[in-house]
Scaffold this active site. Structure first.
Site, PDB file in Angstrom:
ATOM      1  N   ARG A 111      73.961  41.350  17.975  1.00  0.00           N
ATOM      2  CA  ARG A 111      75.221  40.609  18.043  1.00  0.00           C
ATOM      3  C   ARG A 111      75.577  39.968  16.708  1.00  0.00           C
ATOM      4  NH1 ARG A 111      79.544  41.575  19.081  1.00  0.00           N
ATOM      5  NH2 ARG A 111      78.670  42.549  20.929  1.00  0.00           N
ATOM      6  N   LYS A 178      98.569  20.879  -6.827  1.00  0.00           N
ATOM      7  CA  LYS A 178      99.629  21.203  -5.871  1.00  0.00           C
ATOM      8  C   LYS A 178     100.604  20.027  -5.768  1.00  0.00           C
ATOM      9  CE  LYS A 178      97.281  24.774  -3.291  1.00  0.00           C
ATOM     10  NZ  LYS A 178      97.148  25.412  -1.967  1.00  0.00           N
TER      11      LYS A 178
END
Length: 298
Positions: A111, A178
């Site tokens: 998995r 930013k």
């Protein structure tokens, strides 16, 4: 999608083994903290198995080292072979990896190995679709920091497998100012933008890249005057992007960001920008359908 048409040609970087091992150890602690009770109860300790990682749909593969390390972590004597190289296409039904080892170990690792290679291959496949659409332009498609916490190294590597490029890896790697940074830095006074950024530039070593985001044309000249390396044009229209590229005129790299998807990227690339950053490469992919087909040996 014809995966054969999407294989990238650039050399791939090395995925550090220490990073892969750390990710896998954390994953196995989560998935099998005290062992795999199902395999330990149902399967004889001496049982061996051969299994193949098989594609249920076409795509670009990424994660061979991750699959191998997951299997070897559970069975150090496991024999693993990669049948499709990272960055290469595969078709539905094709065998991508093979492993032979203790059956308990193969099933315990199944998995984790599938989860990671499915996600990495999905990112590589989607990146290849984006990269294909901007062939023949000067632009390169890059990822962003919109990655799964703890898995950034794998997801960034998968972007490279799909023919994309990487942005800064972390907040420690480069300066990217930013809008909120600029608001605090200047106190909202546009006249302070150039001297404030120039002061930042003066503090940085020459090895540190300096990028600034702008959200209107009026900010471009003041930002360029501070000597930045890259200017990000955020949420500009295509007409504004083309005008911005002309205004910058080679004085810095130009990055386009915002509203980028498979339907818009080709037109964005034609504006002449150097970089197109796409958060969707990593933050919204659907896991590619890969399965583990197993044969138990006597």
């Amino acid at each position: 999608m014809n995966a054969v048409d999407l294989a990238p040609t650039a050399p791939l970087p090395t995925l550090p083994g220490a990073i892969v091992d750390n990710i896998l150890r954390t994953a196995f602690v989560e998935d099998a903290p005290y062992g795999d009770i199902t395999s330990a109860t149902l399967l004889p300790a001496t049982a061996r198995a051969t299994a193949w990682l098989v594609a249920r749909e076409p795509g670009i593969f990424s994660g061979g080292d991750v699959f191998t390390a997951a299997m070897v972590m559970q069975d150090p004597a496991a024999e693993v072979e990669q049948l499709v190289a990272d960055g290469q296409p595969f078709v539905k039904g094709q065998r991508i990896m093979s492993v032979t080892g203790r059956a308990r170990a193969v099933l315990t690792a199944e998995r984790i190995a599938l989860n990671l290679t499915q996600r990495m291959s999905a990112i590589a496949t989607q990146t290849a679709e984006y990269a294909k659409l901007i062939e023949g332009t000067r632009a390169r498609v890059t990822d962003t920091r919109k990655t799964t916490p703890g898995l950034r190294a794998l997801e960034r590597y998968a972007v490279r497998c799909g023919g994309g490029h990487n942005h800064r890896f972390s907040l420690s790697d480069a300066v990217l100012a930013k809008d909120n940074h600029l608001a605090v830095l200047t106190g909202g006074d546009p006249a302070k933008l150039t001297p404030a950024l120039a002061g930042v530039r003066a503090q940085l070593p020459h090895t540190v890249h300096f990028e600034v985001e702008v959200d209107n044309m009026e900010q471009i000249e003041p930002v360029l005057a501070a000597g930045v390396d890259t200017i990000m044009l955020d949420n500009f229209s295509n007409e504004e992007l083309a005008a911005g590229v002309a205004l910058v005129n080679g004085r810095a790299l130009v990055e386009a960001s915002g509203n980028v998807n498979l339907a818009t990227i080709a037109a964005i690339a034609r504006t002449g920008v150097d970089i197109i950053s796409v958060g969707a490469l990593t933050h919204s992919v659907r896991a590619l359908d890969l399965g583990l087909d197993i044969a138990i040996e006597a």
